[in-house]
Design a protein around this motif. Structure first.
Motif, PDB file in Angstrom:
ATOM      1  N   ARG A 186       0.827  -1.201   0.000  1.00  0.00           N
ATOM      2  CA  ARG A 186       0.000   0.000   0.000  1.00  0.00           C
ATOM      3  C   ARG A 186       0.866   1.257   0.000  1.00  0.00           C
ATOM      4  N   VAL A 187       1.971   1.203   0.735  1.00  0.00           N
ATOM      5  CA  VAL A 187       2.869   2.361   0.773  1.00  0.00           C
ATOM      6  C   VAL A 187       3.463   2.612  -0.604  1.00  0.00           C
ATOM      7  N   LEU A 188       3.948   1.551  -1.247  1.00  0.00           N
ATOM      8  CA  LEU A 188       4.542   1.720  -2.572  1.00  0.00           C
ATOM      9  C   LEU A 188       3.500   2.203  -3.577  1.00  0.00           C
ATOM     10  N   ALA A 189       2.257   1.690  -3.480  1.00  0.00           N
ATOM     11  CA  ALA A 189       1.193   2.134  -4.393  1.00  0.00           C
ATOM     12  C   ALA A 189       0.916   3.620  -4.233  1.00  0.00           C
ATOM     13  N   SER A 190       0.917   4.111  -3.008  1.00  0.00           N
ATOM     14  CA  SER A 190       0.710   5.542  -2.772  1.00  0.00           C
ATOM     15  C   SER A 190       1.832   6.367  -3.380  1.00  0.00           C
ATOM     16  N   ALA A 191       3.066   5.879  -3.218  1.00  0.00           N
ATOM     17  CA  ALA A 191       4.210   6.602  -3.774  1.00  0.00           C
ATOM     18  C   ALA A 191       4.154   6.609  -5.300  1.00  0.00           C
ATOM     19  N   ARG A 192       3.794   5.474  -5.893  1.00  0.00           N
ATOM     20  CA  ARG A 192       3.686   5.423  -7.356  1.00  0.00           C
ATOM     21  C   ARG A 192       2.623   6.399  -7.852  1.00  0.00           C
ATOM     22  N   ALA A 193       1.506   6.450  -7.145  1.00  0.00           N
ATOM     23  CA  ALA A 193       0.432   7.371  -7.536  1.00  0.00           C
ATOM     24  C   ALA A 193       0.871   8.823  -7.424  1.00  0.00           C
ATOM     25  N   ALA A 194       1.846   9.071  -6.547  1.00  0.00           N
ATOM     26  CA  ALA A 194       2.345  10.436  -6.348  1.00  0.00           C
ATOM     27  C   ALA A 194       3.479  10.787  -7.300  1.00  0.00           C
ATOM     28  N   GLY A 195       3.828   9.869  -8.207  1.00  0.00           N
ATOM     29  CA  GLY A 195       4.832  10.197  -9.217  1.00  0.00           C
ATOM     30  C   GLY A 195       6.194   9.573  -9.010  1.00  0.00           C
ATOM     31  N   ILE A 196       6.342   8.705  -8.030  1.00  0.00           N
ATOM     32  CA  ILE A 196       7.624   8.002  -7.860  1.00  0.00           C
ATOM     33  C   ILE A 196       7.630   6.856  -8.861  1.00  0.00           C
ATOM     34  N   ASP A 197       8.181   7.126 -10.049  1.00  0.00           N
ATOM     35  CA  ASP A 197       8.082   6.176 -11.152  1.00  0.00           C
ATOM     36  C   ASP A 197       9.418   5.579 -11.553  1.00  0.00           C
ATOM     37  N   GLY A 198      10.455   5.777 -10.759  1.00  0.00           N
ATOM     38  CA  GLY A 198      11.753   5.203 -11.072  1.00  0.00           C
ATOM     39  C   GLY A 198      11.726   3.686 -11.020  1.00  0.00           C
ATOM     40  N   GLY A 199      12.530   3.061 -11.864  1.00  0.00           N
ATOM     41  CA  GLY A 199      12.589   1.612 -11.860  1.00  0.00           C
ATOM     42  C   GLY A 199      13.183   1.039 -10.600  1.00  0.00           C
ATOM     43  N   GLU A 200      14.144   1.757 -10.006  1.00  0.00           N
ATOM     44  CA  GLU A 200      14.786   1.304  -8.774  1.00  0.00           C
ATOM     45  C   GLU A 200      14.334   2.200  -7.629  1.00  0.00           C
ATOM     46  N   VAL A 201      13.659   1.596  -6.648  1.00  0.00           N
ATOM     47  CA  VAL A 201      13.191   2.359  -5.495  1.00  0.00           C
ATOM     48  C   VAL A 201      13.499   1.581  -4.220  1.00  0.00           C
ATOM     49  N   GLU A 202      13.525   2.319  -3.123  1.00  0.00           N
ATOM     50  CA  GLU A 202      13.683   1.704  -1.808  1.00  0.00           C
ATOM     51  C   GLU A 202      12.549   2.184  -0.921  1.00  0.00           C
ATOM     52  N   VAL A 203      11.863   1.232  -0.296  1.00  0.00           N
ATOM     53  CA  VAL A 203      10.768   1.543   0.618  1.00  0.00           C
ATOM     54  C   VAL A 203      11.286   1.305   2.031  1.00  0.00           C
ATOM     55  N   SER A 204      11.473   2.393   2.788  1.00  0.00           N
ATOM     56  CA  SER A 204      12.044   2.306   4.134  1.00  0.00           C
ATOM     57  C   SER A 204      10.954   2.403   5.186  1.00  0.00           C
ATOM     58  N   LEU A 205      10.993   1.500   6.154  1.00  0.00           N
ATOM     59  CA  LEU A 205      10.025   1.532   7.241  1.00  0.00           C
ATOM     60  C   LEU A 205      10.266   2.746   8.126  1.00  0.00           C
ATOM     61  N   PRO A 206       9.236   3.219   8.821  1.00  0.00           N
ATOM     62  CA  PRO A 206       9.423   4.361   9.735  1.00  0.00           C
ATOM     63  C   PRO A 206      10.505   4.075  10.761  1.00  0.00           C
TER      64      PRO A 206
END
Length: 438
Positions: free
Chosen positions: A253-273
């Protein structure tokens, strides 16, 4: 350039090159090895990096669960989804037994959830053990923080020696330029001049002492990289009502929100709080061209984007710093960047070798004496000499390793000069020893 100035620059270029040459040589050789590692790592760690491509994959949460099952009790710090079919997903764990910026990383097959490997990765770029070793060798000779002085010394002097060589070439005399070794040294120096200045400048931004001054200057002038606010965002943003404990199960869900906000890079890192009341962070981590390093903060309760930092909004100097660092590491333009770094590194190695060759051919035991008589600085007009001293003091303050090493060179020069004077009085016929500076 007047004769006193040329004599001073020649002596300074020659002796500074002799004294810092070994440090530049080691930095160049280790830099060449580092630039060659991406392709080597692809082969060496193929089992961890590559899996059969599949049309479908498990959710990120399921992949994280598989990694946690292989590391029971491990604290998940971040997830790097597979950037393309056939690549593995990385799940990063905290490990108190590892060093700073090191993580225990599980490599997961996105299609099956099978953990295909476990390696220690390092830094934001997530480099693997081979490149980590070469990185530390290049940065500090595997000696930790004290070892970083060697690379800072090389970077602090490289730009000055390079510019001195340019000044000598511009005022060269034909008779001197016709000597084969000197001619090859001069021509090669011109070819690598811009690259040497670039490596010196970017290297200093990473250094211990000069790097701190660079950071302070950028901050004072408003040139720093914008920071992401992950504990509430900017004033115009609001976060969740009550701080909630984030769960790795929410990564999709976090990654989906970021993608919807324009984070469209092929390489991403999702860091926990990082803790209660903190937000998730989703960052683009690709270091190629065009640059994609946008970052967003995602609320753990509402999954709304509460803050963002886009590369387009960076100050110009921050953009230049980002590009400079990536180019220095050989990632900005892919293989072309690597080839240029290898050629530049080998060019610097050759320059140092040719420089020592010239020193050997002109050594005092062969009857040449000193290349230029000492005391050239005394021939400069006092106003010009005062400017030199002020500039040297300013550079020495901003780059302390340069300043301290310059004082050491001057002290050694004075000691050798005093010893030579005593020897001349006792044995006038004894040949003079070479001094270190002008």
């Amino acid at each position: 350039m007047t004769k006193p100035w040329r004599g001073l620059v020649l002596r300074f270029h020659f002796y500074a090159g002799v004294l810092v040459g070994p440090f530049v040589l080691v930095a160049a050789l280790t830099g060449v090895l580092y630039a060659l590692t991406p392709q080597l790592e692809d082969r060496l760690y193929a089992e961890q990096l590559r899996v059969p491509a599949a049309e479908s994959s498990l959710t990120l949460a399921e992949q994280v669960d598989a990694a946690r099952a292989a590391h029971p009790g491990g604290e998940v710090l971040a997830v790097r989804p597979a950037p393309e079919p056939g690549a593995t997903t990385r799940v990063l764990f905290a490990d108190p037994d590892l060093g700073e910026s090191e993580h225990r990383t599980a490599f997961v097959d996105p299609a099956t959830g099978r953990v295909v490997g476990d390696l220690v990765t390092y830094g934001t770029s997530g480099v693997l053990p081979l490149r980590t070793t070469l990185d530390q060798l290049h940065r500090n000779l595997m000696l930790g923080e004290p070892g970083r002085l060697y690379s800072e010394l090389a970077a602090s002097w490289l730009w000055l020696v390079a510019l001195g060589g340019l000044a000598l070439w511009l005022t060269r005399r034909r008779a001197a330029a016709d000597k084969p070794v000197r001619r090859r040294h001069a021509v090669l120096g011109l070819w690598v001049l811009v690259g040497a200045l670039f490596l010196s400048a970017t290297g200093l931004t990473w250094s211990t002492y000069a790097g701190e001054n660079v950071a302070d200057l950028r901050q004072a002038l408003g040139w720093s990289t914008p920071a992401l606010h992950s504990a509430g965002g900017h004033a115009e943003h609001t976060t969740a009502t009550v701080p909630v404990a984030a769960s790795p199960e929410d990564v999709d869900r976090v990654l989906a929100s970021a993608r919807a906000a324009g984070i469209d890079g092929g390489e991403v890192e999702v860091s926990l709080p990082a803790g209660p009341g903190q937000a998730w962070k989703v960052a683009e981590i690709g270091r190629g061209w065009p640059t994609q390093v946008d970052t967003v903060a995602v609320d753990p309760a509402t999954f709304a984007v509460v803050d963002r930092v886009d590369f387009a909004d960076y100050p110009l100097v921050a953009k230049l710093a980002r590009w400079g660092i990536d180019a220095h590491m050989g990632t900005l333009f892919g293989p072309l960047n690597q080839v240029l770094l290898v050629l530049l590194g080998l060019g610097l190695v050759t320059l140092v070798v040719l420089g020592y060759r010239m020193w050997w051919l002109r050594r005092p035991t062969r009857g040449f004496g000193r290349p230029v008589p000492r005391g050239q600085w005394r021939k400069l007009p006092r106003a010009q000499l005062a400017v030199v001293l002020v500039l040297a003091a300013a550079v020495g303050w901003f780059a302390p390793v340069f300043g301290v090493s310059l004082l050491v060179f001057l002290a050694v020069d004075l000691l050798l000069g005093a010893r030579r004077t005593r020897a001349r009085r006792q044995q006038p016929e004894e040949p003079e020893e070479p001094a270190l500076t002008g």
